[in-house]
Design a protein around this motif. Structure first.
Motif, PDB file in Angstrom:
ATOM      1  N   GLU A  47      -2.867   6.966 -12.791  1.00  0.00           N
ATOM      2  CA  GLU A  47      -2.640   5.574 -12.958  1.00  0.00           C
ATOM      3  C   GLU A  47      -1.590   4.854 -12.082  1.00  0.00           C
ATOM      4  OE1 GLU A  47      -2.225   2.241 -16.787  1.00  0.00           O
ATOM      5  OE2 GLU A  47      -2.170   4.747 -17.087  1.00  0.00           O
ATOM      6  N   ALA A  48      -0.277   5.596 -12.208  1.00  0.00           N
ATOM      7  CA  ALA A  48       0.818   5.194 -11.690  1.00  0.00           C
ATOM      8  C   ALA A  48       0.768   5.162 -10.136  1.00  0.00           C
ATOM      9  CB  ALA A  48       2.257   5.823 -11.957  1.00  0.00           C
ATOM     10  N   ASN A  49      -0.001   6.014  -9.581  1.00  0.00           N
ATOM     11  CA  ASN A  49      -0.200   5.899  -7.993  1.00  0.00           C
ATOM     12  C   ASN A  49      -0.815   4.893  -7.747  1.00  0.00           C
ATOM     13  OD1 ASN A  49       1.096   8.217  -6.806  1.00  0.00           O
ATOM     14  ND2 ASN A  49      -0.227   9.552  -7.844  1.00  0.00           N
ATOM     15  N   GLU A  50      -1.960   4.370  -8.454  1.00  0.00           N
ATOM     16  CA  GLU A  50      -2.882   3.260  -8.367  1.00  0.00           C
ATOM     17  C   GLU A  50      -2.082   2.054  -8.471  1.00  0.00           C
ATOM     18  OE1 GLU A  50      -5.902   2.921  -7.077  1.00  0.00           O
ATOM     19  OE2 GLU A  50      -5.534   5.186  -6.876  1.00  0.00           O
ATOM     20  N   ARG A  51      -0.978   1.765  -9.260  1.00  0.00           N
ATOM     21  CA  ARG A  51      -0.223   0.973  -9.387  1.00  0.00           C
ATOM     22  C   ARG A  51       0.803   0.931  -8.342  1.00  0.00           C
ATOM     23  NH1 ARG A  51       3.256   2.122 -14.557  1.00  0.00           N
ATOM     24  NH2 ARG A  51       4.381   0.213 -13.852  1.00  0.00           N
ATOM     25  N   LEU A  52       1.250   1.937  -7.812  1.00  0.00           N
ATOM     26  CA  LEU A  52       2.263   1.974  -6.615  1.00  0.00           C
ATOM     27  C   LEU A  52       1.745   1.254  -5.302  1.00  0.00           C
ATOM     28  CD1 LEU A  52       3.601   5.474  -7.432  1.00  0.00           C
ATOM     29  CD2 LEU A  52       4.970   3.303  -7.006  1.00  0.00           C
ATOM     30  N   HIS A  53       0.281   1.952  -5.145  1.00  0.00           N
ATOM     31  CA  HIS A  53      -0.574   1.474  -3.795  1.00  0.00           C
ATOM     32  C   HIS A  53      -0.987  -0.045  -4.073  1.00  0.00           C
ATOM     33  CE1 HIS A  53      -1.319   4.952  -1.592  1.00  0.00           C
ATOM     34  NE2 HIS A  53      -1.544   5.584  -2.666  1.00  0.00           N
ATOM     35  N   ALA A  54      -0.961  -0.617  -5.289  1.00  0.00           N
ATOM     36  CA  ALA A  54      -1.518  -2.147  -5.281  1.00  0.00           C
ATOM     37  C   ALA A  54      -0.214  -2.886  -4.922  1.00  0.00           C
ATOM     38  CB  ALA A  54      -1.585  -2.464  -6.949  1.00  0.00           C
ATOM     39  N   MET A  55       0.911  -2.466  -5.033  1.00  0.00           N
ATOM     40  CA  MET A  55       2.296  -3.339  -4.783  1.00  0.00           C
ATOM     41  C   MET A  55       2.919  -2.673  -3.514  1.00  0.00           C
ATOM     42  SD  MET A  55       3.420  -3.793  -8.521  1.00  0.00           S
ATOM     43  CE  MET A  55       3.492  -1.870  -8.966  1.00  0.00           C
ATOM     44  N   ILE A  56       2.926  -1.619  -3.492  1.00  0.00           N
ATOM     45  CA  ILE A  56       3.806  -0.816  -2.152  1.00  0.00           C
ATOM     46  C   ILE A  56       2.956  -0.226  -0.943  1.00  0.00           C
ATOM     47  CG2 ILE A  56       5.465   0.825  -1.547  1.00  0.00           C
ATOM     48  CD1 ILE A  56       6.076   0.620  -4.559  1.00  0.00           C
ATOM     49  N   PRO A  57       2.984  -0.757   0.292  1.00  0.00           N
ATOM     50  CA  PRO A  57       2.386  -0.346   1.406  1.00  0.00           C
ATOM     51  C   PRO A  57       2.526   1.417   1.354  1.00  0.00           C
ATOM     52  CG  PRO A  57       3.169  -1.975   2.015  1.00  0.00           C
ATOM     53  CD  PRO A  57       3.775  -1.805   0.721  1.00  0.00           C
ATOM     54  N   GLY A  58       1.457   2.068   1.436  1.00  0.00           N
ATOM     55  CA  GLY A  58       1.461   3.539   1.162  1.00  0.00           C
ATOM     56  C   GLY A  58       1.762   4.218  -0.070  1.00  0.00           C
ATOM     57  N   GLY A  59       1.932   3.317  -1.123  1.00  0.00           N
ATOM     58  CA  GLY A  59       2.237   3.858  -2.412  1.00  0.00           C
ATOM     59  C   GLY A  59       3.382   4.684  -2.586  1.00  0.00           C
ATOM     60  N   ALA A  60       4.347   4.576  -1.618  1.00  0.00           N
ATOM     61  CA  ALA A  60       5.629   5.149  -1.767  1.00  0.00           C
ATOM     62  C   ALA A  60       6.852   4.561  -0.631  1.00  0.00           C
ATOM     63  CB  ALA A  60       5.733   6.850  -1.389  1.00  0.00           C
ATOM     64  N   HIS A  61       7.823   4.583  -0.831  1.00  0.00           N
ATOM     65  CA  HIS A  61       8.762   4.103   0.186  1.00  0.00           C
ATOM     66  C   HIS A  61       9.244   5.176   1.171  1.00  0.00           C
ATOM     67  CE1 HIS A  61       9.182   1.042  -3.244  1.00  0.00           C
ATOM     68  NE2 HIS A  61       9.526   0.360  -1.904  1.00  0.00           N
ATOM     69  N   THR A  62       8.664   6.196   1.101  1.00  0.00           N
ATOM     70  CA  THR A  62       8.904   7.394   2.232  1.00  0.00           C
ATOM     71  C   THR A  62       7.299   7.827   2.629  1.00  0.00           C
ATOM     72  OG1 THR A  62      11.115   7.667   1.447  1.00  0.00           O
ATOM     73  CG2 THR A  62      10.062   8.986   3.192  1.00  0.00           C
ATOM     74  N   TYR A  63       6.931   7.797   3.749  1.00  0.00           N
ATOM     75  CA  TYR A  63       5.648   8.493   3.978  1.00  0.00           C
ATOM     76  C   TYR A  63       5.548   9.834   3.776  1.00  0.00           C
ATOM     77  CZ  TYR A  63       4.203   3.867   6.539  1.00  0.00           C
ATOM     78  OH  TYR A  63       4.052   2.875   6.690  1.00  0.00           O
ATOM     79  N   ALA A  64       6.468  10.544   3.807  1.00  0.00           N
ATOM     80  CA  ALA A  64       6.596  11.928   3.400  1.00  0.00           C
ATOM     81  C   ALA A  64       6.328  12.146   2.092  1.00  0.00           C
ATOM     82  CB  ALA A  64       7.866  12.717   3.844  1.00  0.00           C
ATOM     83  N   LYS A  65       6.558  10.996   1.105  1.00  0.00           N
ATOM     84  CA  LYS A  65       6.422  11.219  -0.414  1.00  0.00           C
ATOM     85  C   LYS A  65       5.065  10.765  -0.761  1.00  0.00           C
ATOM     86  CE  LYS A  65      11.453  10.541  -1.393  1.00  0.00           C
ATOM     87  NZ  LYS A  65      12.164  10.051  -2.354  1.00  0.00           N
ATOM     88  N   GLY A  66       4.275  10.288   0.199  1.00  0.00           N
ATOM     89  CA  GLY A  66       2.813   9.578  -0.192  1.00  0.00           C
ATOM     90  C   GLY A  66       1.924  10.579  -1.009  1.00  0.00           C
ATOM     91  N   ASP A  67       0.937   9.807  -1.711  1.00  0.00           N
ATOM     92  CA  ASP A  67       0.089  11.094  -2.533  1.00  0.00           C
ATOM     93  C   ASP A  67      -0.924  11.412  -1.341  1.00  0.00           C
ATOM     94  OD1 ASP A  67      -1.335   8.658  -1.890  1.00  0.00           O
ATOM     95  OD2 ASP A  67      -1.999   8.265  -4.026  1.00  0.00           O
ATOM     96  N   ASP A  68      -0.832  11.069  -0.312  1.00  0.00           N
ATOM     97  CA  ASP A  68      -1.917  11.646   0.756  1.00  0.00           C
ATOM     98  C   ASP A  68      -1.156  12.968   1.070  1.00  0.00           C
ATOM     99  OD1 ASP A  68       0.245  10.415   2.239  1.00  0.00           O
ATOM    100  OD2 ASP A  68      -1.054  10.304   3.810  1.00  0.00           O
TER     101      ASP A  68
END
Length: 441
Positions: A13-34
């Motif tokens: 759920e938090a990952n969805e919230r992150l993606h809704a507001m933050i491009p990539g869902g994280a502030h570092t691409y290496a921390k992305g859920d992908d």
């Protein structure tokens, strides 16, 4: 708990919230859920020492903490106390704080091969400042990067060379050329081909392999003969190789070097350091054209500089570098034995210096495989090990290492089944993890 039983509903759920507001869902691409198996990207609540807890309540032994920045472990008391003291005194002023002088003195005493230092917030600012300074000092435009090293900066001169080059003018990218690590002849050929055009050679002094004998000294000689600036990117090697960086360990002094990662134990601080003659071009006490070197509002926040000083004290008084190597050697030996014992010693491969271990996941043809990485990460997470790499922190203990090795052995047993089936798909439970640098989402 089996891999398929690890459920992270709050994290999802938090990952969805992150993606809704933050491009990539994280502030570092290496921390992305992908970068993690599908539906198994934990969102962190807090950390202490070598452990982190996700918002679903699961505890993990963490490796590669803060993308290698938290080398002392989370909430290290020496660091947090130093930060608290400075926060109570104010963090940013209209003139330099005396803490800036103290932090510079401490850094230059720790890295005696440098004569001046300027602090910033992130590594990209420091490496880009080094490139700008090299161009100004030499009057040349081309930059030569080591093509075997994965990352130098978020700025155009580097990102334009990666698959994620959208939005960067081709004219900028054309000014960046590459040389192979460990090959002096190829580097000299490049310098000769672009004779009088290359401003600097920038590279990590060491990576997953040790520099060949005489290599760094040879680069120093090539830079001198061709009139370019030698820049060591010590974001990773700084402190992990030695307190004085790889330049101190290997005895080769660059013109400029950049530090970050371990310098603040998670607090935002980086450094550009180097020879006074070069660095002063970004200052006021010279007669040449001024260089806009580093000028950031938050570059010298007192609490981050206090963190850096506390980190350097800890490394000196607690023998941190030696401990990182000891822990890494124990972990590497355990993982290799576990993989060999399960018949996958040629497929789960640990590489790198003991203080900076990574792992490769190879398929039945011994080629790098994101599918097998997915399988492996799923089993590690199920066993309470959060490990995009095996980079250690000094907060780990023998119990942590032993548990990690046990979990790796269980993962390797599944890995063997997938190899025998020549198909890891049944054990992936979703899409494969993805490389950070790719052209399309």
């Amino acid at each position: 708990m089996g891999a398929d039983e690890l459920l992270l509903p709050r994290s999802q759920e938090a990952n969805e919230r992150l993606h809704a507001m933050i491009p990539g869902g994280a502030h570092t691409y290496a921390k992305g859920d992908d970068q993690y198996p599908e539906n198994l990207a934990p969102v962190i609540s807090h950390g202490r020492g070598a452990h982190v807890w996700d918002i679903d309540g699961n505890r993990y032994i963490e490796y590669g903490s803060g993308l290698r920045s938290v080398s002392l472990g989370h909430a290290h008391p020496r660091v947090t106390e130093a930060v608290r003291r400075e926060i109570d005194r104010g963090s940013n002023f209209v003139r330099p704080s005396i803490v800036e002088a103290e932090a510079a003195e401490r850094f230059l005493a720790t890295v005696p091969t440098a004569e001046m230092v300027k602090f910033a917030k992130n590594g990209s600012d420091a490496t880009t400042a080094a490139v700008r300074l090299a161009r100004a000092v030499t009057g040349r435009q081309r930059v030569a990067i080591c093509g075997d090293h994965p990352f130098f900066s978020v700025d155009d001169w580097f990102i334009g060379t990666t698959p994620m080059s959208a939005g960067i003018p081709g004219a900028t990218t054309e000014l960046t050329v590459a040389f192979p690590y460990g090959n002096l002849a190829a580097t000299e050929e490049l310098l000769t081909r672009y004779e009088g055009e290359i401003a600097c050679l920038i590279l990590e002094p060491a990576g997953h392999t040790e520099p060949p004998p005489g290599y760094l000294a040879g680069l120093r000689d090539l830079a001198d003969r061709h009139g370019c600036v030698l820049v060591f990117d010590e974001m990773i090697t700084g402190f992990r190789w030695s307190e004085a960086g790889a330049q101190g360990l290997y005895g080769v002094t660059p013109d400029l070097s950049t530090f970050g990662k371990a310098l603040g134990n998670g607090f935002a601080v980086s450094a550009l350091a180097g020879r006074r003659e070069v660095m002063e071009r970004g200052g006021l006490r010279h007669s040449g054209e001024r260089v806009f070197l580093l000028s950031t509002t938050h570059g010298a926040e007192t609490h981050s500089l206090a963190a850096a000083m506390a980190v350097q004290t800890a490394y000196g008084e607690e023998g941190v570098t030696a401990r990182l190597h000891d822990l890494g050697e124990r972990l590497a030996a355990g993982v290799r034995d576990a993989a060999a014992g399960m018949g996958v010693g040629d497929h789960v491969v640990v590489r790198g210096r003991a203080s900076n271990l990574v792992f490769a996941t190879l398929d039945e043809n011994r080629q790098p495989s994101q599918q097998y990485r997915t399988l492996f990460l799923r089993r590690l997470l199920a066993g309470g090990v959060l490990a995009p790499s095996f980079v250690v922190s000094s907060a780990l203990d023998d119990t942590d290492i032993d548990h990690t090795v046990d979990v790796v052995a269980q993962a390797c047993a599944v890995y063997r089944k997938a190899l025998d089936a020549a198909d890891p798909t049944p054990w992936m439970a979703g899409r494969p993890v993805k490389p950070v640098f790719r052209r399309l989402s």
